[in-house]
Design a protein around this motif. Structure first.
Motif, PDB file in Angstrom:
ATOM      1  N   ASN A 171       1.062  -1.272  -0.031  1.00  0.00           N
ATOM      2  CA  ASN A 171       0.172  -0.052  -0.168  1.00  0.00           C
ATOM      3  C   ASN A 171       0.971   1.227   0.079  1.00  0.00           C
ATOM      4  O   ASN A 171       0.397   2.569   0.154  1.00  0.00           O
ATOM      5  N   ASP A 172       2.102   1.044  -0.115  1.00  0.00           N
ATOM      6  CA  ASP A 172       3.144   2.325  -0.200  1.00  0.00           C
ATOM      7  C   ASP A 172       3.348   2.430  -1.666  1.00  0.00           C
ATOM      8  O   ASP A 172       3.825   2.171  -2.481  1.00  0.00           O
ATOM      9  N   LEU A 173       2.506   3.678  -2.110  1.00  0.00           N
ATOM     10  CA  LEU A 173       2.497   3.724  -3.546  1.00  0.00           C
ATOM     11  C   LEU A 173       4.042   4.225  -4.132  1.00  0.00           C
ATOM     12  O   LEU A 173       4.288   3.907  -5.274  1.00  0.00           O
ATOM     13  N   GLU A 174       4.806   4.823  -3.117  1.00  0.00           N
ATOM     14  CA  GLU A 174       6.104   5.244  -3.796  1.00  0.00           C
ATOM     15  C   GLU A 174       6.912   4.029  -4.062  1.00  0.00           C
ATOM     16  O   GLU A 174       7.863   3.742  -5.038  1.00  0.00           O
ATOM     17  N   LYS A 175       6.866   2.869  -3.119  1.00  0.00           N
ATOM     18  CA  LYS A 175       7.588   1.558  -3.254  1.00  0.00           C
ATOM     19  C   LYS A 175       7.066   0.771  -4.374  1.00  0.00           C
ATOM     20  O   LYS A 175       7.819   0.024  -4.965  1.00  0.00           O
ATOM     21  N   VAL A 176       5.652   0.952  -4.610  1.00  0.00           N
ATOM     22  CA  VAL A 176       5.171   0.227  -5.656  1.00  0.00           C
ATOM     23  C   VAL A 176       5.799   0.893  -6.974  1.00  0.00           C
ATOM     24  O   VAL A 176       5.995  -0.038  -8.065  1.00  0.00           O
ATOM     25  N   GLU A 177       5.704   2.182  -7.040  1.00  0.00           N
ATOM     26  CA  GLU A 177       6.134   2.627  -8.461  1.00  0.00           C
ATOM     27  C   GLU A 177       7.485   2.281  -8.715  1.00  0.00           C
ATOM     28  O   GLU A 177       8.145   2.236  -9.890  1.00  0.00           O
ATOM     29  N   GLU A 178       8.408   2.533  -7.474  1.00  0.00           N
ATOM     30  CA  GLU A 178       9.946   2.141  -7.563  1.00  0.00           C
ATOM     31  C   GLU A 178       9.931   0.754  -8.028  1.00  0.00           C
ATOM     32  O   GLU A 178      10.855   0.396  -8.684  1.00  0.00           O
ATOM     33  N   CYS A 179       9.014  -0.158  -7.636  1.00  0.00           N
ATOM     34  CA  CYS A 179       9.178  -1.561  -8.096  1.00  0.00           C
ATOM     35  C   CYS A 179       8.785  -1.755  -9.750  1.00  0.00           C
ATOM     36  O   CYS A 179       9.682  -2.388 -10.490  1.00  0.00           O
ATOM     37  N   GLU A 180       7.930  -1.145 -10.011  1.00  0.00           N
ATOM     38  CA  GLU A 180       7.606  -0.873 -11.498  1.00  0.00           C
ATOM     39  C   GLU A 180       8.684  -0.543 -12.326  1.00  0.00           C
ATOM     40  O   GLU A 180       9.034  -1.201 -13.240  1.00  0.00           O
ATOM     41  N   LYS A 181       9.335   0.558 -11.754  1.00  0.00           N
ATOM     42  CA  LYS A 181      10.620   1.122 -12.813  1.00  0.00           C
ATOM     43  C   LYS A 181      11.664  -0.146 -12.733  1.00  0.00           C
ATOM     44  O   LYS A 181      12.369  -0.085 -13.684  1.00  0.00           O
ATOM     45  N   GLU A 182      11.965  -0.625 -11.539  1.00  0.00           N
ATOM     46  CA  GLU A 182      12.794  -1.909 -11.548  1.00  0.00           C
ATOM     47  C   GLU A 182      12.496  -3.117 -12.635  1.00  0.00           C
ATOM     48  O   GLU A 182      13.382  -3.517 -13.174  1.00  0.00           O
ATOM     49  N   MET A 183      11.151  -3.363 -12.566  1.00  0.00           N
ATOM     50  CA  MET A 183      10.649  -4.383 -13.517  1.00  0.00           C
ATOM     51  C   MET A 183      11.011  -3.961 -14.906  1.00  0.00           C
ATOM     52  O   MET A 183      11.358  -4.820 -15.627  1.00  0.00           O
ATOM     53  N   ILE A 184      10.730  -2.777 -15.136  1.00  0.00           N
ATOM     54  CA  ILE A 184      11.099  -2.121 -16.659  1.00  0.00           C
ATOM     55  C   ILE A 184      12.652  -2.199 -16.810  1.00  0.00           C
ATOM     56  O   ILE A 184      12.875  -2.819 -18.052  1.00  0.00           O
ATOM     57  N   GLU A 185      13.399  -1.928 -15.932  1.00  0.00           N
ATOM     58  CA  GLU A 185      14.819  -2.136 -16.238  1.00  0.00           C
ATOM     59  C   GLU A 185      15.150  -3.520 -16.451  1.00  0.00           C
ATOM     60  O   GLU A 185      16.048  -3.756 -17.402  1.00  0.00           O
ATOM     61  N   ILE A 186      14.571  -4.344 -15.831  1.00  0.00           N
ATOM     62  CA  ILE A 186      14.909  -5.694 -15.929  1.00  0.00           C
ATOM     63  C   ILE A 186      14.603  -6.195 -17.351  1.00  0.00           C
ATOM     64  O   ILE A 186      15.107  -6.831 -18.099  1.00  0.00           O
ATOM     65  N   PHE A 187      13.469  -5.981 -17.691  1.00  0.00           N
ATOM     66  CA  PHE A 187      12.858  -6.308 -19.151  1.00  0.00           C
ATOM     67  C   PHE A 187      13.451  -5.572 -20.122  1.00  0.00           C
ATOM     68  O   PHE A 187      14.003  -6.073 -21.351  1.00  0.00           O
ATOM     69  N   LYS A 188      13.968  -4.386 -19.931  1.00  0.00           N
ATOM     70  CA  LYS A 188      15.054  -3.690 -20.915  1.00  0.00           C
ATOM     71  C   LYS A 188      16.219  -4.578 -21.182  1.00  0.00           C
ATOM     72  O   LYS A 188      16.694  -4.714 -22.152  1.00  0.00           O
ATOM     73  N   ALA A 189      16.730  -5.010 -19.936  1.00  0.00           N
ATOM     74  CA  ALA A 189      18.088  -6.115 -19.974  1.00  0.00           C
ATOM     75  C   ALA A 189      17.781  -7.231 -20.675  1.00  0.00           C
ATOM     76  O   ALA A 189      18.752  -7.500 -21.428  1.00  0.00           O
ATOM     77  N   LEU A 190      16.731  -7.484 -20.642  1.00  0.00           N
ATOM     78  CA  LEU A 190      16.392  -8.871 -21.148  1.00  0.00           C
ATOM     79  C   LEU A 190      16.244  -8.682 -22.835  1.00  0.00           C
ATOM     80  O   LEU A 190      16.442  -9.317 -23.657  1.00  0.00           O
ATOM     81  N   HIS A 191      15.583  -7.430 -22.964  1.00  0.00           N
ATOM     82  CA  HIS A 191      15.424  -7.179 -24.499  1.00  0.00           C
ATOM     83  C   HIS A 191      16.722  -6.869 -25.148  1.00  0.00           C
ATOM     84  O   HIS A 191      16.920  -7.272 -26.298  1.00  0.00           O
ATOM     85  N   GLU A 192      17.650  -6.356 -24.476  1.00  0.00           N
ATOM     86  CA  GLU A 192      18.909  -5.974 -24.967  1.00  0.00           C
ATOM     87  C   GLU A 192      19.927  -7.246 -25.385  1.00  0.00           C
ATOM     88  O   GLU A 192      20.474  -7.386 -26.490  1.00  0.00           O
TER      89      GLU A 192
END
Length: 279
Positions: free
Chosen positions: A50-71
């Protein structure tokens, strides 16, 4: 010639960018048509759901991981289910209102939680993310999320069953002639790929779902493969009835799988080969 799909399977990455880089070096000459990710991309603690800032931070981390896989594997789709350590926003949504609640992490990544994705004319990938609580010696051991009701008002397995049924009914796209690959974060109950025991002096940890086991047994003619993660130390290939169950292990620990499915005689989809690798 039989139609064939070569799939790179990774799970439980837990923000290991180092091992994604090593993975890229190991598969540089491999033919990959598709990446499947079994969840736990990050290390999000469900107590902060329920901590929106930490949830948003996790979303950004997931994006970076998927970008790394795309690379490391450009120009292929990533089909994934979120795990119990991924952003709440990737797990909690209603299928009839996707656009307003589900973050689109990258252009070529697709969240299959409570939904499905057609891979071919008669081949469908059906998904369910999240986990139940795991048990050791009949006591809760690992916290489940989002299936972790403790107030007695809901049955966790009942909710898993309801969500699985929603996955199969998503957009009414599956018909009786389709063959199905079931992608889940947790695997089927009492299957060795969901029983964690690295020390025989300690009771095993049971991390599977009876609802997943049941839906596999009830749909043997269609579900020929279940891919799951969650249980890091139980890498391998097992069977529930006639259905193969594949746990690639944790990429954070260096484990991954390259799996091939083929349309045998251009009539019937089946598992052709499964190769387990360690970085």
């Amino acid at each position: 010639m039989n139609k064939e799909i070569s799939i790179l399977i990774v799970s439980d990455i837990h923000l290991s960018f180092t091992n994604i880089k090593k993975l890229g070096e190991n598969i540089i000459n491999k033919k990959i048509d598709l990446i499947i990710c079994g969840g736990d991309v990050c290390n999000f603690d469900p107590v902060n759901c329920n901590d929106l800032e930490k949830v948003e931070e996790c979303e950004k981390e997931m994006i970076e991981i998927f970008k790394a896989l795309h690379e490391i594997v450009p120009s292929v789709d990533i089909l994934y289910v979120p795990g119990n350590h991924d952003a709440k926003t990737t797990l909690l949504f209603e299928s009839n209102n996707l656009e307003s609640k589900v973050p689109k992490l990258t252009d070529r990544s697709f969240n299959l939680h409570k939904s499905n994705f057609r891979l071919d004319d008669d081949l469908v990938l059906v998904g369910l993310g999240g986990s139940l609580p795991s048990y050791c010696d009949n006591k809760p051991h690992w916290t489940g999320y989002p299936y972790n009701c403790t107030d007695g008002a809901h049955d966790n397995e009942e909710q898993v069953s309801l969500d699985l049924n929603q996955s199969f009914k998503f957009k009414d796209t599956i018909n009786s002639k389709d063959k199905i690959i079931l992608l889940t974060h947790m695997g089927p109950y009492n299957c060795y790929t969901t029983i964690d025991q690295i020390d025989l002096s300690i009771p095993p940890i049971y991390s599977g779902s009876k609802s997943i086991e049941n839906i596999i047994k009830e749909n043997q003619q269609q579900i020929f493969l279940n891919i799951h993660g969650h249980t890091h130390h139980s890498t391998g290939l097992a069977k529930v009835g006639k259905t193969y169950v594949c746990n690639p292990g944790s990429l954070r620990s260096g484990h991954y799988v390259i799996l091939k499915v083929e349309k045998f005689c251009n009539q019937l989809w089946r598992l052709k080969s499964t190769k387990f690798y360690k970085l």
